[in-house]
Design an enzyme around this catalytic site. Structure first.
Site, PDB file in Angstrom:
ATOM      1  N   ASP A  30       0.659  -0.825  -0.296  1.00 58.63           N
ATOM      2  CA  ASP A  30      -0.060   0.245   0.348  1.00 58.63           C
ATOM      3  C   ASP A  30       0.964   1.605  -0.368  1.00 58.63           C
ATOM      4  OD1 ASP A  30      -3.152   0.012   0.731  1.00 58.63           O
ATOM      5  OD2 ASP A  30      -2.480   2.479   0.485  1.00 58.63           O
ATOM      6  N   THR A 122     -13.172  -2.620  -8.703  1.00 59.68           N
ATOM      7  CA  THR A 122     -14.633  -2.543  -9.587  1.00 59.68           C
ATOM      8  C   THR A 122     -13.758  -1.823 -10.710  1.00 59.68           C
ATOM      9  OG1 THR A 122     -15.438  -3.131  -7.851  1.00 59.68           O
ATOM     10  CG2 THR A 122     -16.877  -1.873  -9.837  1.00 59.68           C
ATOM     11  N   LEU A 153     -16.882  -9.473  -2.244  1.00 58.57           N
ATOM     12  CA  LEU A 153     -17.195 -10.137  -0.688  1.00 58.57           C
ATOM     13  C   LEU A 153     -17.956  -8.610   0.029  1.00 58.57           C
ATOM     14  CD1 LEU A 153     -15.231  -7.574   0.802  1.00 58.57           C
ATOM     15  CD2 LEU A 153     -12.812  -9.015  -0.110  1.00 58.57           C
ATOM     16  N   ARG A 154     -19.296  -8.512   0.978  1.00 59.63           N
ATOM     17  CA  ARG A 154     -19.635  -7.962   1.575  1.00 59.63           C
ATOM     18  C   ARG A 154     -18.988  -7.424   3.228  1.00 59.63           C
ATOM     19  NH1 ARG A 154     -24.771 -11.485   3.086  1.00 59.63           N
ATOM     20  NH2 ARG A 154     -22.522 -12.361   3.275  1.00 59.63           N
ATOM     21  N   LYS A 207     -20.565  -7.126 -12.633  1.00 61.82           N
ATOM     22  CA  LYS A 207     -19.516  -6.757 -11.011  1.00 61.82           C
ATOM     23  C   LYS A 207     -20.756  -5.653 -10.873  1.00 61.82           C
ATOM     24  CE  LYS A 207     -18.879  -5.691  -7.674  1.00 61.82           C
ATOM     25  NZ  LYS A 207     -18.595  -5.981  -5.950  1.00 61.82           N
ATOM     26  N   GLY A 256     -35.473   0.168   3.927  1.00 60.79           N
ATOM     27  CA  GLY A 256     -35.077   1.070   5.123  1.00 60.79           C
ATOM     28  C   GLY A 256     -34.537   2.908   4.473  1.00 60.79           C
ATOM     29  N   CYS A 263     -19.824   0.800  -2.039  1.00 59.11           N
ATOM     30  CA  CYS A 263     -19.984   0.039  -3.797  1.00 59.11           C
ATOM     31  C   CYS A 263     -21.593   0.673  -4.624  1.00 59.11           C
ATOM     32  CB  CYS A 263     -19.857  -1.288  -3.318  1.00 59.11           C
ATOM     33  SG  CYS A 263     -18.557  -1.566  -3.274  1.00 59.11           S
TER      34      CYS A 263
END
Ligand SMILES: NC(=O)c1ccc[n+]([C@@H]2O[C@H](COP(=O)([O-])OP(=O)(O)OC[C@H]3O[C@@H](n4cnc5c(N)ncnc54)[C@H](O)[C@@H]3O)[C@@H](O)[C@H]2O)c1
Length: 437
Positions: A30, A122, A153-154, A207, A256, A263
């Site tokens: 990173d 993405t 993944l979440r 995606k 909600g 994302c």
């Protein structure tokens, strides 16, 4: 296999730790030196359940390490993953690909023998072609295959999702790359996770299509919830009634305050732009984005309505700030436009979140932060549940009534059954208010 993961954020760090756990030798890179320093200290820079344990085990087994210097790990890697951010570009909503392009240039300069360069970020359709072009331009002699491998993944369940995916999508026509990708994902493949090989462009679009569809499902049930409120129906039961139909499915049918997060907002916008440029506009997705945007701020009007129409001079207690539970991620959280609108309408806001307070303080000015739900509710005219953290599912309403100025609950996640909450007026989403005079 040797893996270099470029970008050690929510996706890079989780994917890197999971690949290491599969037995590969992974270096997470990173540019953010502070992030890498914390990882060297054994600290995890993000909140993600179980990630600290997974990282610690794999560091100890010498399968996982961290660096700011991409050169060595990329030179040695069989596969280099690009997992850098692709935020919305200011002004037009296209995906900002500057981090991806920069990573491609740096990777090109460092590769040695045959290397699979895998885009996990993405990215819009055609980005793989551009990455390939950049690498060829920077290093005409480089032997690389550029693959698309979008991540599904979440946050909050990221390790579980990575290790038990519904599918793994790999976009490439290169046989050597297919072999490397199959080897990398072998433990999942052996576990029967479907591995879908497609062209690179198809993988890139899968995606976006997935995220746009999920955002559409959420927005659909949110609009049905609004209709329920007008006609006296209950959205929870409508959702169950339609969700039991296998063709529809029950997931992502929770009404909600509107979707947020790192994302859906940016990916729906970027897909709309791609589609407009390709002269194949996605009108449904355009409507989803517009409906969701107005909804978030509209939630403040719902709070006002619960207090008789005006917020001036009131104190509103907000429980939950992150865009969903089990993460510290505040990106595009619905709490942000809601709180801004509440303060615009003259309310004083006090907020509490179990994990996201530090991140929230960076993006939310002019409000108070409390140490816990009951301190947050002290003297409040209304309590608003914005994020459904587990600890907000069993609040002590007698205690709350004792500390609040007015016993009004606005439950934007439908956590409670209205009839359970004694002594409170209850306002949920898409169902009749309860206890209101
Ligand atoms: N967060 C999610 O739940 C999720 C899920 C699926 C896909 N994605 C996608 O994955 C990508 C990454 O998302 P994220 O949430 O992990 O982002 P993030 O912002 O948490 O992490 C990105 C990291 O990349 C680093 N970086 C940027 N340029 C670099 C470079 N040239 N070299 C080394 N490091 C560099 C940044 O410092 C940052 O730490 C995005 O495209 C996102 O859309 C995210």
């Amino acid at each position: 296999m040797r893996v270099a993961m470029i970008g050690s954020g929510y996706v890079g760090l989780v994917s890197g730790a999971c690949f290491a756990d599969f037995g590969h030798r992974v270096t997470c890179v990173d540019k953010d030196a502070a992030k890498i320093a914390r990882l060297h200290e054994g600290e995890i820079p993000i909140f993600e359940p179980d990630l600290d344990r997974l990282v610690a085990v794999n560091v100890r087994e010498k399968r996982l390490d961290f660096t700011t210097d991409l050169q060595g790990p990329v030179a040695e890697a069989d596969a280099v993953f690009i997992a850098v951010g692709t935020p919305s570009r200011r002004g037009d909503g296209h995906a900002d690909l500057s981090y991806v392009h920069m990573a491609a240039r740096e990777i090109a300069a460092a590769v040695s023998s045959f290397t699979v360069v895998v885009t996990k970020s993405t990215v819009p359709v055609g980005t793989g072609d551009e990455v390939e072009r950049i690498i060829a331009e920077t290093r005409p002699d480089a032997d690389v295959a550029v693959v698309s491998n979008p991540e599904f993944l979440r946050e909050g369940a990221a390790i579980q999702d990575f290790k038990h995916p519904d599918r793994i999508v790999v976009g490439t026509g290169d046989e050597r790359a297919k072999k490397v990708m199959t080897e990398l994902y072998r433990p999942l493949y052996l576990n029967q996770a479907p591995m879908l090989f497609t062209t690179r462009r198809t993988a890139e679009l899968i995606k976006y299509a997935a995220n746009a569809f999920l955002a559409t499902k959420i927005t659909f049930i949110n609009e049905i919830a609004d209709l329920c409120e007008k006609v006296g129906a209950d959205v929870q039961q409508v959702a169950r009634g339609i969700g039991l139909d296998n063709r529809i499915g029950s997931k992502f049918l929770h009404a909600g305050p509107g979707y947020g997060g790192s994302c859906f907002p940016k990916d729906t916008l970027a897909l709309i732009k791609t589609a407009q440029d390709a002269e194949a506009p996605l009108r449904i997705v355009e409507a989803v984005v517009a409906a969701n945007d107005t909804r978030k701020r509209g939630m403040a009007r719902k709070v006002a309505a619960a207090l008789g129409g005006t917020l001036r001079g009131t104190t509103i207690a907000v429980l939950g700030l992150t865009f969903k539970p089990n993460t510290d991620d505040m990106r595009e959280a619905p709490s942000i436009p809601l709180i801004t609108a509440l303060t615009d309408m003259g309310a004083r806001v006090r907020a509490y979140d179990p994990v996201g307070m530090d991140q929230a303080k960076e993006v939310l000015g002019g409000i108070e932060f409390a140490e816990g739900p009951y301190a947050c509710a002290e003297g409040a005219d209304a309590l608003v549940i914005v994020t459904e953290w587990e600890q907000f599912r069993a609040l002590d309403f007698e205690r709350l009534r004792g500390v609040m100025k007015r016993p009004v609950l606005v439950d934007l996640r439908n956590v409670y059954r209205p009839e359970e909450i004694e002594g409170f007026t209850y306002h949920g989403i898409g169902r009749p208010a309860h206890g209101a005079s």
